[in-house]
Design a protein around this motif. Structure first.
Motif, PDB file in Angstrom:
ATOM      1  N   VAL A  78       0.866  -1.194   0.000  1.00  0.00           N
ATOM      2  CA  VAL A  78       0.000   0.000   0.000  1.00  0.00           C
ATOM      3  C   VAL A  78       0.900   1.241   0.000  1.00  0.00           C
ATOM      4  CG1 VAL A  78      -1.879  -1.163   1.243  1.00  0.00           C
ATOM      5  CG2 VAL A  78      -0.093   0.031   2.541  1.00  0.00           C
ATOM      6  N   PRO A  79       0.335   2.423  -0.364  1.00  0.00           N
ATOM      7  CA  PRO A  79       1.173   3.635  -0.359  1.00  0.00           C
ATOM      8  C   PRO A  79       1.626   4.028   1.044  1.00  0.00           C
ATOM      9  CG  PRO A  79      -0.862   3.992  -1.612  1.00  0.00           C
ATOM     10  CD  PRO A  79      -1.007   2.676  -0.920  1.00  0.00           C
ATOM     11  N   ASP A  80       0.786   3.779   2.055  1.00  0.00           N
ATOM     12  CA  ASP A  80       1.110   4.203   3.419  1.00  0.00           C
ATOM     13  C   ASP A  80       0.367   3.279   4.378  1.00  0.00           C
ATOM     14  OD1 ASP A  80       0.385   5.623   5.964  1.00  0.00           O
ATOM     15  OD2 ASP A  80       1.678   7.171   5.122  1.00  0.00           O
ATOM     16  N   VAL A  81       1.111   2.556   5.213  1.00  0.00           N
ATOM     17  CA  VAL A  81       0.503   1.521   6.059  1.00  0.00           C
ATOM     18  C   VAL A  81      -0.484   2.111   7.073  1.00  0.00           C
ATOM     19  CG1 VAL A  81       0.951  -0.271   7.799  1.00  0.00           C
ATOM     20  CG2 VAL A  81       2.373  -0.142   5.754  1.00  0.00           C
ATOM     21  N   LEU A  82      -0.101   3.230   7.722  1.00  0.00           N
ATOM     22  CA  LEU A  82      -1.008   3.831   8.710  1.00  0.00           C
ATOM     23  C   LEU A  82      -2.323   4.249   8.051  1.00  0.00           C
ATOM     24  CD1 LEU A  82      -1.756   4.932  11.503  1.00  0.00           C
ATOM     25  CD2 LEU A  82      -0.552   7.053  10.904  1.00  0.00           C
ATOM     26  N   ARG A  83      -2.210   4.927   6.896  1.00  0.00           N
ATOM     27  CA  ARG A  83      -3.408   5.352   6.173  1.00  0.00           C
ATOM     28  C   ARG A  83      -4.250   4.138   5.771  1.00  0.00           C
ATOM     29  NH1 ARG A  83      -3.864   9.973   3.526  1.00  0.00           N
ATOM     30  NH2 ARG A  83      -3.174  10.754   5.533  1.00  0.00           N
ATOM     31  N   ALA A  84      -3.590   3.055   5.369  1.00  0.00           N
ATOM     32  CA  ALA A  84      -4.313   1.833   4.980  1.00  0.00           C
ATOM     33  C   ALA A  84      -5.081   1.252   6.168  1.00  0.00           C
ATOM     34  CB  ALA A  84      -3.341   0.794   4.424  1.00  0.00           C
ATOM     35  N   LEU A  85      -4.443   1.266   7.355  1.00  0.00           N
ATOM     36  CA  LEU A  85      -5.106   0.769   8.569  1.00  0.00           C
ATOM     37  C   LEU A  85      -6.355   1.603   8.867  1.00  0.00           C
ATOM     38  CD1 LEU A  85      -5.224  -0.947  11.196  1.00  0.00           C
ATOM     39  CD2 LEU A  85      -3.656   0.714  12.235  1.00  0.00           C
ATOM     40  N   GLN A  86      -6.199   2.929   8.761  1.00  0.00           N
ATOM     41  CA  GLN A  86      -7.321   3.824   9.053  1.00  0.00           C
ATOM     42  C   GLN A  86      -8.438   3.676   8.017  1.00  0.00           C
ATOM     43  OE1 GLN A  86      -5.067   7.487   9.219  1.00  0.00           O
ATOM     44  NE2 GLN A  86      -4.695   7.277  11.418  1.00  0.00           N
ATOM     45  N   ASP A  87      -8.056   3.598   6.734  1.00  0.00           N
ATOM     46  CA  ASP A  87      -9.055   3.428   5.673  1.00  0.00           C
ATOM     47  C   ASP A  87      -9.788   2.092   5.820  1.00  0.00           C
ATOM     48  OD1 ASP A  87      -8.301   5.847   4.674  1.00  0.00           O
ATOM     49  OD2 ASP A  87      -7.175   5.071   2.961  1.00  0.00           O
ATOM     50  N   LEU A  88      -9.038   1.053   6.210  1.00  0.00           N
ATOM     51  CA  LEU A  88      -9.651  -0.262   6.390  1.00  0.00           C
ATOM     52  C   LEU A  88     -10.631  -0.232   7.564  1.00  0.00           C
ATOM     53  CD1 LEU A  88      -9.842  -3.258   5.571  1.00  0.00           C
ATOM     54  CD2 LEU A  88      -7.996  -3.724   7.201  1.00  0.00           C
ATOM     55  N   GLY A  89     -10.226   0.446   8.662  1.00  0.00           N
ATOM     56  CA  GLY A  89     -11.120   0.572   9.820  1.00  0.00           C
ATOM     57  C   GLY A  89     -12.442   1.217   9.410  1.00  0.00           C
ATOM     58  N   ARG A  93     -16.108  -0.566   9.174  1.00  0.00           N
ATOM     59  CA  ARG A  93     -17.188   0.013   9.970  1.00  0.00           C
ATOM     60  C   ARG A  93     -18.435   0.232   9.109  1.00  0.00           C
ATOM     61  NH1 ARG A  93     -21.054   2.507  10.835  1.00  0.00           N
ATOM     62  NH2 ARG A  93     -21.501   4.339  12.115  1.00  0.00           N
ATOM     63  N   ARG A  94     -18.232   0.582   7.820  1.00  0.00           N
ATOM     64  CA  ARG A  94     -19.366   0.858   6.932  1.00  0.00           C
ATOM     65  C   ARG A  94     -20.191  -0.386   6.608  1.00  0.00           C
ATOM     66  NH1 ARG A  94     -16.498   5.234   2.811  1.00  0.00           N
ATOM     67  NH2 ARG A  94     -16.707   7.023   4.239  1.00  0.00           N
ATOM     68  N   SER A  95     -19.652  -1.576   6.909  1.00  0.00           N
ATOM     69  CA  SER A  95     -20.443  -2.795   6.694  1.00  0.00           C
ATOM     70  C   SER A  95     -21.535  -2.944   7.751  1.00  0.00           C
ATOM     71  CB  SER A  95     -19.574  -4.060   6.757  1.00  0.00           C
ATOM     72  OG  SER A  95     -18.230  -3.801   6.525  1.00  0.00           O
ATOM     73  N   PHE A  96     -21.516  -2.095   8.779  1.00  0.00           N
ATOM     74  CA  PHE A  96     -22.460  -2.264   9.894  1.00  0.00           C
ATOM     75  C   PHE A  96     -23.314  -1.016  10.068  1.00  0.00           C
ATOM     76  CE2 PHE A  96     -18.520  -4.554  10.663  1.00  0.00           C
ATOM     77  CZ  PHE A  96     -18.993  -5.857  10.724  1.00  0.00           C
ATOM     78  N   GLU A 173     -16.776   7.424  11.871  1.00  0.00           N
ATOM     79  CA  GLU A 173     -18.093   7.875  11.418  1.00  0.00           C
ATOM     80  C   GLU A 173     -19.127   7.702  12.531  1.00  0.00           C
ATOM     81  OE1 GLU A 173     -18.743   6.015   7.540  1.00  0.00           O
ATOM     82  OE2 GLU A 173     -17.455   7.523   6.600  1.00  0.00           O
ATOM     83  N   SER A 174     -18.817   8.296  13.680  1.00  0.00           N
ATOM     84  CA  SER A 174     -19.677   8.155  14.855  1.00  0.00           C
ATOM     85  C   SER A 174     -21.044   8.798  14.626  1.00  0.00           C
ATOM     86  CB  SER A 174     -19.020   8.774  16.095  1.00  0.00           C
ATOM     87  OG  SER A 174     -17.844   9.460  15.761  1.00  0.00           O
ATOM     88  N   THR A 175     -22.062   8.165  15.206  1.00  0.00           N
ATOM     89  CA  THR A 175     -23.438   8.665  15.082  1.00  0.00           C
ATOM     90  C   THR A 175     -23.879   9.380  16.348  1.00  0.00           C
ATOM     91  OG1 THR A 175     -24.231   6.556  15.954  1.00  0.00           O
ATOM     92  CG2 THR A 175     -24.104   6.759  13.556  1.00  0.00           C
ATOM     93  N   HIS A 176     -23.184   9.095  17.464  1.00  0.00           N
ATOM     94  CA  HIS A 176     -23.526   9.691  18.755  1.00  0.00           C
ATOM     95  C   HIS A 176     -22.229  10.146  19.412  1.00  0.00           C
ATOM     96  CE1 HIS A 176     -27.010   7.231  17.842  1.00  0.00           C
ATOM     97  NE2 HIS A 176     -27.707   7.882  18.746  1.00  0.00           N
ATOM     98  N   GLY A 177     -22.319  11.154  20.293  1.00  0.00           N
ATOM     99  CA  GLY A 177     -21.090  11.651  20.904  1.00  0.00           C
ATOM    100  C   GLY A 177     -21.286  12.161  22.318  1.00  0.00           C
ATOM    101  N   LEU A 178     -20.210  12.062  23.100  1.00  0.00           N
ATOM    102  CA  LEU A 178     -20.216  12.565  24.467  1.00  0.00           C
ATOM    103  C   LEU A 178     -18.848  13.162  24.773  1.00  0.00           C
ATOM    104  CD1 LEU A 178     -21.495  12.353  27.521  1.00  0.00           C
ATOM    105  CD2 LEU A 178     -19.963  10.437  27.700  1.00  0.00           C
ATOM    106  N   ILE A 179     -18.822  14.412  25.263  1.00  0.00           N
ATOM    107  CA  ILE A 179     -17.583  14.981  25.813  1.00  0.00           C
ATOM    108  C   ILE A 179     -17.808  15.013  27.321  1.00  0.00           C
ATOM    109  CG2 ILE A 179     -16.059  16.994  25.943  1.00  0.00           C
ATOM    110  CD1 ILE A 179     -17.017  17.827  23.160  1.00  0.00           C
TER     111      ILE A 179
END
Length: 437
Positions: A78-89, A93-96, A173-179
Motif C-alpha cells: 500500500v502507499p502508506d501503512v497507517l493510512r491503509a489501517l485507518q481506511d480499512l477501519g 465500519r461501513r459494513s455495519f 463515522e460516529s453517530t452519537h457523541g459525548l464529551i
C-alpha cells in the motif's frame, strides 16, 4: 520472481484479506496466528523490516509500504501503512448499520466508556475500546473488532493536538457523541486552553454535520453552549436535564448516586471512589435509557462494575486504606481528586501522595504550585513525589525526588493507620510505592 510489477492493492482487496484473516495486529511481540500484520512506522522504528518475521511467526498477510520487502503475495503493498489501517477501519465500519458512540474529554473518558459499555452490554452485544487504545492507531484497530453480532459500539477518542478528534471521528463515522468535560490537560500539544476547547468540540462539529445525537452534561455551561444547536439528550443534577440525579451521602469510600426516571427514583451503589465520578455514572444511565435499556438493568450494571488498572481502586492493605488513582493526572483531575478526598468521610486520618504532572509545557511550575496551594488550603497532610515539586514553594510538605526515593524512605519510616490517596501521572510511577503502604 513473478512479482516484479508489484501493484498497490485496493481497499476492497485489503478488506477481503482482512475478512479471511483472524484479525489485525501491529506488534511483533503479540502476533495473531492467521492474522493481518500492519507494518507501521514510528519515530524510532520501521516495521517493514519485521514484516517477514511476522509471517514466519504465523501471520497470514503483512501490509507493507516498502516495495523492497514485498517478495510474494502474502505481502500487501500500500502507499502508506497507517493510512491503509485507518481506511480499512472506516471501510469495515461501513459494513455495519449500528450506532457508534464516540467518547472524549479531559477527565473520566475511560471510566465513562467502561460504564457505558457495562450498561449497554447488559442488554445487547456491544463492542468497546479495550484499555485506552484511543488514538489514530487504536481507533481503527477497535473498529476492526466489529462483527455482525455487535448491536452498538463505544469508541474512546484521545487527543494530543488540534485536529486529532476530527480525524478519529472521520475514521469511526460516529453517530452519537459525548464529551465528559474540557479541562486543562496536555497544554503542550494544544498551545492553550482555547486550543483544547476547539479540539474536543471537533466531536460536536462532526455530530452536527452528520445529524447525529449528543449526550451533554447540563451542569457544564461550556458544553451546553457549544452543543446548543445540535440534537442532544442531557443529564445533570437539576430537573432541567432529561435525566437528573446526583451523588448521595454514603457510609463508606464508594460513590452512591440516585437518578430519576419518569417519577421513579433509582439508586446505585457503585464500586467507584469519589463524587467526581457522579457525572460519569449519570452519563452511562442517560445513554442506557436513550437506547432503551431498562432502569433495573442499568442499576444492576452500574452496581456490578469494578474499575481496574489503577483507576480509582480502593485497597485495604491491612496497614492502610489506599485509594489508587495513579493512571493519569492533569490540573483539573488533580484538583477534583483532592477536593473529593477532603470531603470523603473516613475514620482514619488522610494522607495524599501526589505525583508530578507531565506534558504541561511552560505551564508546569505554575500548575504544580496551584496544586500544592490547594492541598495546603484543604488542610490535607501531603507528600510530593517528583522533580516537578523541587523548584516551587512546597508549603512545608515532604518532597521525594521520584517514586524510587519515596519507596526506600517510606520503607525506613513506614506509614500506617491512614487513608492514603495516590494520585499522579503514569510517568510518576506511584504504583511502585504501594508495597510499603
Amino acid at each position: 520472481g513473478g512479482f516484479l510489477l508489484m501493484h498497490m492493492i485496493t481497499i476492497e482487496t485489503l478488506h477481503a484479506a482482512f475478512l479471511r484473516s483472524t484479525g489485525a495486529c501491529t506488534d511483533t511481540r503479540q502476533l495473531l496466528t492467521g492474522g493481518l500484520f500492519f507494518a507501521l512506522k514510528g519515530p524510532n522504528f520501521n516495521a517493514n523490516a519485521l514484516a517477514s518475521k511476522a509471517l514466519e511467526g504465523g501471520c497470514a498477510f503483512a501490509v507493507v509500504d516498502d516495495p523492497a520487502v514485498a517478495t510474494d503475495d502474502r505481502f500487501l503493498l500500500v502507499p502508506d501503512v497507517l493510512r491503509a489501517l485507518q481506511d480499512l477501519g472506516r471501510h469495515h465500519r461501513r459494513s455495519f448499520k449500528i450506532p457508534i458512540i464516540a467518547i472524549t474529554g479531559t477527565n473520566g473518558k475511560t471510566t465513562t466508556k467502561e460504564l457505558v459499555h457495562a450498561v449497554l452490554r447488559a442488554d445487547r452485544p456491544a463492542l468497546a475500546t479495550s484499555g485506552n487504545l484511543n488514538n489514530h492507531i487504536g481507533v481503527p484497530l477497535t473498529l476492526l473488532r466489529l462483527t455482525s453480532e455487535h448491536r452498538i459500539a463505544i469508541i474512546e477518542m484521545g487527543a494530543n493536538k488540534p485536529g486529532d478528534i476530527a480525524e478519529l471521528c472521520a475514521i469511526a463515522e460516529s453517530t452519537h457523541g459525548l464529551i465528559t468535560n474540557i479541562g486543562r490537560a496536555h497544554l503542550e500539544g494544544f498551545g492553550s486552553y482555547a486550543g483544547v476547547i476547539r479540539t474536543k468540540t471537533e466531536l460536536y462539529e462532526h455530530i452536527r454535520a452528520n445529524k447525529g445525537t449528543l449526550f451533554v452534561n447540563a451542569d457544564d455551561p461550556l458544553l451546553m453552549e457549544k452543543s446548543a444547536d445540535i440534537a442532544r439528550v442531557t443529564y445533570g443534577s437539576t430537573d432541567k436535564s432529561d435525566l437528573h440525579g446526583a451523588a448521595i451521602a454514603s457510609s463508606g469510600p464508594f460513590l452512591e448516586c440516585r437518578f430519576h426516571v419518569q417519577r421513579t427514583a433509582w439508586s446505585v451503589k457503585t464500586r467507584l471512589i469519589g463524587a467526581y465520578n457522579a457525572p460519569n455514572v449519570l452519563a452511562a444511565a442517560c445513554i442506557g435509557l436513550h437506547f432503551d435499556v431498562a432502569p433495573e438493568r442499568i442499576t444492576q450494571a452500574l452496581n456490578a462494575y469494578e474499575p481496574s488498572n489503577n483507576r480509582s481502586q480502593f485497597m485495604d492493605t491491612g496497614r492502610n486504606h489506599v485509594i489508587m488513582d495513579a493512571y493519569n493526572a492533569n490540573p483539573s483531575s488533580m484538583k477534583a481528586a483532592l477536593e473529593n478526598f477532603a470531603a470523603m468521610s473516613c475514620e482514619l486520618p488522610k494522607l495524599a501522595l501526589l505525583g508530578g504532572m507531565k506534558e504541561l509545557g511552560v505551564h508546569g511550575a505554575q500548575e504544580h504550585q496551584l496544586l500544592v496551594d490547594k492541598a495546603h488550603e484543604l488542610g490535607i497532610e501531603t507528600m510530593l513525589v517528583g522533580p516537578e515539586f523541587s523548584a516551587i514553594d512546597a508549603k512545608g510538605f515532604k518532597v521525594f525526588d521520584d517514586a524510587d526515593v519515596a519507596l526506600s524512605q517510606l520503607r525506613e519510616t513506614p506509614i500506617s493507620g491512614h487513608t492514603v490517596l495516590l494520585k499522579g501521572s503514569r510517568g510518576s510511577k506511584l504504583e511502585l510505592i504501594v508495597p510499603v503502604l
